[in-house]
Design a protein around this motif. Structure first.
Motif, PDB file in Angstrom:
ATOM      1  N   ASP A 191       0.838  -1.193   0.000  1.00  0.00           N
ATOM      2  CA  ASP A 191       0.000   0.000   0.000  1.00  0.00           C
ATOM      3  C   ASP A 191       0.876   1.246   0.000  1.00  0.00           C
ATOM      4  OD1 ASP A 191      -2.051  -1.786   0.160  1.00  0.00           O
ATOM      5  OD2 ASP A 191      -2.801  -1.115   2.100  1.00  0.00           O
ATOM      6  N   ARG A 192       0.316   2.341  -0.510  1.00  0.00           N
ATOM      7  CA  ARG A 192       1.039   3.605  -0.578  1.00  0.00           C
ATOM      8  C   ARG A 192       0.135   4.746  -0.135  1.00  0.00           C
ATOM      9  NH1 ARG A 192       4.438   3.595  -6.181  1.00  0.00           N
ATOM     10  NH2 ARG A 192       5.228   1.476  -6.039  1.00  0.00           N
ATOM     11  N   LEU A 193       0.720   5.930  -0.062  1.00  0.00           N
ATOM     12  CA  LEU A 193      -0.030   7.141   0.247  1.00  0.00           C
ATOM     13  C   LEU A 193      -0.176   7.969  -1.019  1.00  0.00           C
ATOM     14  CD1 LEU A 193       1.733   8.181   3.569  1.00  0.00           C
ATOM     15  CD2 LEU A 193      -0.439   6.960   3.314  1.00  0.00           C
ATOM     16  N   ILE A 194      -1.289   8.709  -1.105  1.00  0.00           N
ATOM     17  CA  ILE A 194      -1.518   9.626  -2.215  1.00  0.00           C
ATOM     18  C   ILE A 194      -1.898  10.981  -1.635  1.00  0.00           C
ATOM     19  CG2 ILE A 194      -3.943   8.949  -2.447  1.00  0.00           C
ATOM     20  CD1 ILE A 194      -3.604   9.384  -5.499  1.00  0.00           C
ATOM     21  N   VAL A 195      -1.450  12.058  -2.266  1.00  0.00           N
ATOM     22  CA  VAL A 195      -1.739  13.416  -1.805  1.00  0.00           C
ATOM     23  C   VAL A 195      -3.120  13.836  -2.295  1.00  0.00           C
ATOM     24  CG1 VAL A 195      -0.985  15.824  -1.830  1.00  0.00           C
ATOM     25  CG2 VAL A 195       0.715  13.994  -1.872  1.00  0.00           C
ATOM     26  N   LEU A 196      -3.980  14.289  -1.359  1.00  0.00           N
ATOM     27  CA  LEU A 196      -5.311  14.770  -1.713  1.00  0.00           C
ATOM     28  C   LEU A 196      -5.398  16.293  -1.728  1.00  0.00           C
ATOM     29  CD1 LEU A 196      -7.579  12.364   0.369  1.00  0.00           C
ATOM     30  CD2 LEU A 196      -6.924  12.174  -2.034  1.00  0.00           C
TER      31      LEU A 196
END
Length: 75
Positions: free
Chosen positions: A37-42
């Protein structure tokens, strides 16, 4: 983190963090991020690179890894 460093990292709205960066950030925040899993900028681009106290936070979301992929999806 200052706005120049954020720009250098290429962080903008919709940017997906590298796997290693996602793991490092979650470790610093005490968050357990499952493998893959990764992070995404919102947050909006202008908020991400803004200097000062007006926009002190960046909103992130977890992007789940799909083990089997997606069938019937055309991009």
């Amino acid at each position: 983190m200052d706005s120049q460093k954020i720009k250098e990292n290429g962080w903008c709205q919709g940017a997906v963090f590298k796997y290693e960066d996602s793991q490092e950030l979650c470790a610093k925040l005490g968050i357990d991020l499952p493998d893959g899993d990764r992070l995404i900028v919102l947050s909006h681009d202008c908020d991400v690179v803004h200097s000062g106290d007006a926009e002190p936070n960046v909103e992130l979301a977890v992007v789940r890894s799909l083990a089997t992929g997606v069938s019937g999806l055309s991009l």
